[in-house]
Scaffold this motif. Structure first.
Motif, PDB file in Angstrom:
ATOM      1  N   ARG A  43      -3.812 -11.615   7.227  1.00 64.51           N
ATOM      2  CA  ARG A  43      -3.704 -10.704   6.083  1.00 64.51           C
ATOM      3  C   ARG A  43      -2.273 -10.601   5.566  1.00 64.51           C
ATOM      4  N   CYS A  44      -1.295 -10.840   6.431  1.00 65.62           N
ATOM      5  CA  CYS A  44       0.111 -10.792   6.024  1.00 65.62           C
ATOM      6  C   CYS A  44       0.448 -12.081   5.285  1.00 65.62           C
ATOM      7  N   LYS A  61       8.976 -11.410  12.213  1.00 65.12           N
ATOM      8  CA  LYS A  61       8.003 -11.282  11.125  1.00 65.12           C
ATOM      9  C   LYS A  61       6.614 -10.940  11.648  1.00 65.12           C
ATOM     10  N   VAL A  62       6.228 -11.546  12.757  1.00 66.62           N
ATOM     11  CA  VAL A  62       4.924 -11.240  13.356  1.00 66.62           C
ATOM     12  C   VAL A  62       4.899  -9.782  13.810  1.00 66.62           C
ATOM     13  N   VAL A  67       3.352  -3.926  12.960  1.00 69.49           N
ATOM     14  CA  VAL A  67       3.833  -2.558  12.711  1.00 69.49           C
ATOM     15  C   VAL A  67       3.242  -2.057  11.401  1.00 69.49           C
ATOM     16  N   ARG A  68       3.233  -2.902  10.379  1.00 65.31           N
ATOM     17  CA  ARG A  68       2.645  -2.524   9.095  1.00 65.31           C
ATOM     18  C   ARG A  68       1.153  -2.215   9.237  1.00 65.31           C
ATOM     19  N   LEU A  69       0.463  -3.002  10.031  1.00 68.37           N
ATOM     20  CA  LEU A  69      -0.959  -2.767  10.268  1.00 68.37           C
ATOM     21  C   LEU A  69      -1.176  -1.420  10.962  1.00 68.37           C
ATOM     22  N   MET A  70      -0.349  -1.119  11.979  1.00 69.75           N
ATOM     23  CA  MET A  70      -0.483   0.157  12.687  1.00 69.75           C
ATOM     24  C   MET A  70      -0.192   1.336  11.768  1.00 69.75           C
ATOM     25  N   LYS A  72      -0.589   1.489   8.524  1.00 72.21           N
ATOM     26  CA  LYS A  72      -1.730   1.652   7.614  1.00 72.21           C
ATOM     27  C   LYS A  72      -2.865   2.394   8.290  1.00 72.21           C
ATOM     28  N   ARG A  73      -3.120   2.047   9.554  1.00 65.89           N
ATOM     29  CA  ARG A  73      -4.206   2.707  10.276  1.00 65.89           C
ATOM     30  C   ARG A  73      -3.899   4.171  10.578  1.00 65.89           C
ATOM     31  N   LEU A  74      -2.630   4.474  10.858  1.00 62.65           N
ATOM     32  CA  LEU A  74      -2.244   5.865  11.089  1.00 62.65           C
ATOM     33  C   LEU A  74      -2.336   6.685   9.811  1.00 62.65           C
ATOM     34  N   ALA A  75      -1.996   6.065   8.677  1.00 58.58           N
ATOM     35  CA  ALA A  75      -2.020   6.787   7.409  1.00 58.58           C
ATOM     36  C   ALA A  75      -3.441   7.132   6.977  1.00 58.58           C
TER      37      ALA A  75
END
Length: 77
Positions: A43-44, A61-62, A67-70, A72-75
């Protein structure tokens, strides 16, 4: 860095699926975790092709992708 080793379970044959009363796609536990993780990484868009010169930059980068995925899920939760 430590290498992570998974022992993949063998795929079930048609006869084994019928014996267990299951039809079609039956996910194997360890294989499913790896496939799901790979699909999240895809997805990235910045990870589609590796333009980084060093392994450290590629690894960063990985990590940023996850971190971005986590976040999004927290938000959303």
């Amino acid at each position: 860095m430590n290498k992570i080793k998974f022992k993949l379970s063998p795929k079930l044959s048609k006869a084994q699926k019928e014996k267990k009363g299951k039809m079609g796609f039956v996910p194997v536990k360890a294989r499913w975790v790896i496939e799901r993780t790979n699909s999240w990484m895809e997805r990235c868009k910045s990870l589609v092709k590796n333009f980084e010169r060093t392994l450290a930059h590629a690894t960063t980068k990985v990590n940023l992708c996850f971190v971005r995925l986590m976040l999004k899920r927290l938000a959303t939760g």
